[in-house]
Design a protein around this motif. Sequence first.
Motif, mmCIF file in Angstrom:
data_model
loop_
_atom_site.group_PDB
_atom_site.id
_atom_site.type_symbol
_atom_site.label_atom_id
_atom_site.label_comp_id
_atom_site.label_asym_id
_atom_site.label_seq_id
_atom_site.Cartn_x
_atom_site.Cartn_y
_atom_site.Cartn_z
ATOM 1 N N PRO A 186 1.458 0.689 -7.189
ATOM 2 C CA PRO A 186 1.401 0.904 -5.742
ATOM 3 C C PRO A 186 0.501 -0.112 -5.056
ATOM 4 C CG PRO A 186 0.211 2.638 -6.925
ATOM 5 C CD PRO A 186 0.884 1.801 -7.952
ATOM 6 N N GLY A 187 0.750 -0.299 -3.756
ATOM 7 C CA GLY A 187 0.001 -1.278 -2.984
ATOM 8 C C GLY A 187 -1.002 -0.645 -2.045
ATOM 9 N N ARG A 188 -1.166 -1.265 -0.892
ATOM 10 C CA ARG A 188 -2.224 -0.908 0.052
ATOM 11 C C ARG A 188 -1.971 0.431 0.733
ATOM 12 N NH1 ARG A 188 -1.352 -5.788 4.166
ATOM 13 N NH2 ARG A 188 -0.406 -6.662 2.282
ATOM 14 N N GLY A 189 -3.056 0.941 1.346
ATOM 15 C CA GLY A 189 -2.938 2.135 2.165
ATOM 16 C C GLY A 189 -2.923 1.769 3.637
ATOM 17 N N GLY A 190 -3.647 2.545 4.432
ATOM 18 C CA GLY A 190 -3.692 2.269 5.866
ATOM 19 C C GLY A 190 -2.376 2.603 6.546
ATOM 20 N N GLU A 191 -2.078 1.865 7.615
ATOM 21 C CA GLU A 191 -0.906 2.177 8.438
ATOM 22 C C GLU A 191 0.410 2.026 7.683
ATOM 23 O OE1 GLU A 191 -1.089 -0.174 11.951
ATOM 24 O OE2 GLU A 191 -2.842 0.874 12.768
ATOM 25 N N VAL A 192 0.436 1.176 6.662
ATOM 26 C CA VAL A 192 1.709 0.968 5.958
ATOM 27 C C VAL A 192 2.039 2.125 5.022
ATOM 28 C CG1 VAL A 192 1.372 -1.525 6.059
ATOM 29 C CG2 VAL A 192 0.799 -0.305 3.953
ATOM 30 N N LEU A 193 1.057 2.957 4.703
ATOM 31 C CA LEU A 193 1.320 4.109 3.835
ATOM 32 C C LEU A 193 1.818 5.248 4.732
ATOM 33 C CD1 LEU A 193 0.970 4.644 0.728
ATOM 34 C CD2 LEU A 193 -0.992 6.049 1.361
ATOM 35 N N ASN A 194 3.108 5.202 5.055
ATOM 36 C CA ASN A 194 3.653 6.071 6.097
ATOM 37 C C ASN A 194 4.896 6.835 5.657
ATOM 38 O OD1 ASN A 194 5.471 3.938 6.001
ATOM 39 N ND2 ASN A 194 4.749 3.003 7.910
ATOM 40 N N GLY A 195 5.187 6.852 4.363
ATOM 41 C CA GLY A 195 6.352 7.575 3.878
ATOM 42 C C GLY A 195 6.058 9.050 3.656
ATOM 43 N N PRO A 196 7.091 9.835 3.341
ATOM 44 C CA PRO A 196 6.909 11.289 3.193
ATOM 45 C C PRO A 196 5.983 11.692 2.052
ATOM 46 C CG PRO A 196 9.123 10.607 2.526
ATOM 47 C CD PRO A 196 8.499 9.436 3.201
ATOM 48 N N MET A 197 5.814 10.834 1.051
ATOM 49 C CA MET A 197 4.928 11.168 -0.072
ATOM 50 C C MET A 197 3.474 10.800 0.183
ATOM 51 S SD MET A 197 6.408 12.687 -2.615
ATOM 52 C CE MET A 197 5.383 12.302 -4.043
ATOM 53 N N ALA A 198 3.238 10.055 1.262
ATOM 54 C CA ALA A 198 1.882 9.551 1.519
ATOM 55 C C ALA A 198 0.882 10.687 1.719
ATOM 56 C CB ALA A 198 1.891 8.624 2.726
ATOM 57 N N GLU A 199 1.312 11.772 2.397
ATOM 58 C CA GLU A 199 0.397 12.892 2.625
ATOM 59 C C GLU A 199 0.118 13.663 1.340
ATOM 60 O OE1 GLU A 199 1.492 15.462 5.787
ATOM 61 O OE2 GLU A 199 1.621 13.865 7.275
ATOM 62 N N GLN A 200 1.115 13.727 0.449
ATOM 63 C CA GLN A 200 0.923 14.444 -0.809
ATOM 64 C C GLN A 200 0.047 13.671 -1.783
ATOM 65 O OE1 GLN A 200 4.474 16.232 -2.629
ATOM 66 N NE2 GLN A 200 5.577 15.884 -0.711
ATOM 67 N N TRP A 201 0.086 12.339 -1.712
ATOM 68 C CA TRP A 201 -0.679 11.500 -2.639
ATOM 69 C C TRP A 201 -1.561 10.529 -1.855
ATOM 70 C CZ3 TRP A 201 -0.422 11.329 -8.125
ATOM 71 C CH2 TRP A 201 0.445 12.277 -8.691
ATOM 72 N N PRO A 202 -2.508 11.042 -1.049
ATOM 73 C CA PRO A 202 -3.350 10.130 -0.261
ATOM 74 C C PRO A 202 -4.175 9.193 -1.121
ATOM 75 C CG PRO A 202 -4.258 12.362 -0.265
ATOM 76 C CD PRO A 202 -2.891 12.458 -0.877
ATOM 77 N N ILE A 203 -4.398 9.588 -2.382
ATOM 78 C CA ILE A 203 -5.198 8.760 -3.276
ATOM 79 C C ILE A 203 -4.576 7.374 -3.473
ATOM 80 C CG2 ILE A 203 -4.136 9.452 -5.471
ATOM 81 C CD1 ILE A 203 -7.896 9.289 -4.793
#
Length: 321
Positions: A186-203
């Motif tokens: 996996p890559g970076r977080g921030g604004e680009v982490l915007n898919g449906p799984m992002a909330e389940q796996w914030p880590i």
Amino acid sequence: MSTSTATSADISGTPVPVLSYSPVVLSVPGRPVDLQVRVSVPATGTGLPVILLSHGHGPSNNLSSLNGYAPLANFWAAHGFAVVQPTHLTSRTLSHLVADAPGAPDFWRSRAEDMTHIVDRLDVIERTVPQLAGRIDPTKVAVAGHSLGGFTAALLLGAGLNDPDTGSVVHLVEPRIKAGVLLAAPGRGGEVLNGPMAEQWPIIGAVDFSTMTAPALVVAGDKDDSRHFTDMGPDWHADPYTLAPGPKTLLTLFDAEHGLGGIAGYDAAETTDENPERVAALARLTAAYLSTQLHPGAPTWPTECEALTTGPDPVGRVESK
């Protein structure tokens, strides 16, 4: 221990028969279940460098365990490496046992600590596995990981992590690991982490690659579009290269999706891009990269790059910094 090129793996040579032994059971205080590992080694040879292989998640029960990733583990062992594969607490084989354990469900800290426990106890592993005593070189240790395993490898290679529970930055770097391979990580977080799984796996979005200073080969498929995490496209999986300091190398595999051709298991149904030739090439290239990193001066990596990423039908492209 000699670091001459004569001791580096012969990637293009005849594969040696492989001995695979499992489970080796390591008791770890505070871990809800014992740490079980599979060890695969060539039948002959000494001074074997070690690859710690971290599994991903995935829908299958047993590929996310010590029983997965045979296409890579067998090749690496057949060409001169001792491959150690733990069953992390994220494994579906353990879900019924650890669902309520501290750190569930992502067990990000435990996954990295598993690898440190293994390095601590390489001598125990050597004594436990038949015909292995005295054959491992404990000064030559690398890590490889696929998907969530690539996330784990990044932490071991120096990436920081902003602990969502405490807000503090955690470092789990293992200095005895000399180099790594991140496969579809996996890559970076921030604004680009915007898919449906992002909330389940914030880590996933909490990693800081700027401190990942150890040498690493980042492997990304140019068709690996992880929409469940991001709309950034396949470039997201190149972030551990793009956002980390050198020395780093990026291998972009042409037409490869998240399974990179099928590395998680032979004939695995969840492989969306099954391609045995791609898997074979990837096994060669990763072995060559680690061989050259662990045996400085060995020509293995440039030789295999020339063979597989140039000419009329390259499997991918390589860039370095």
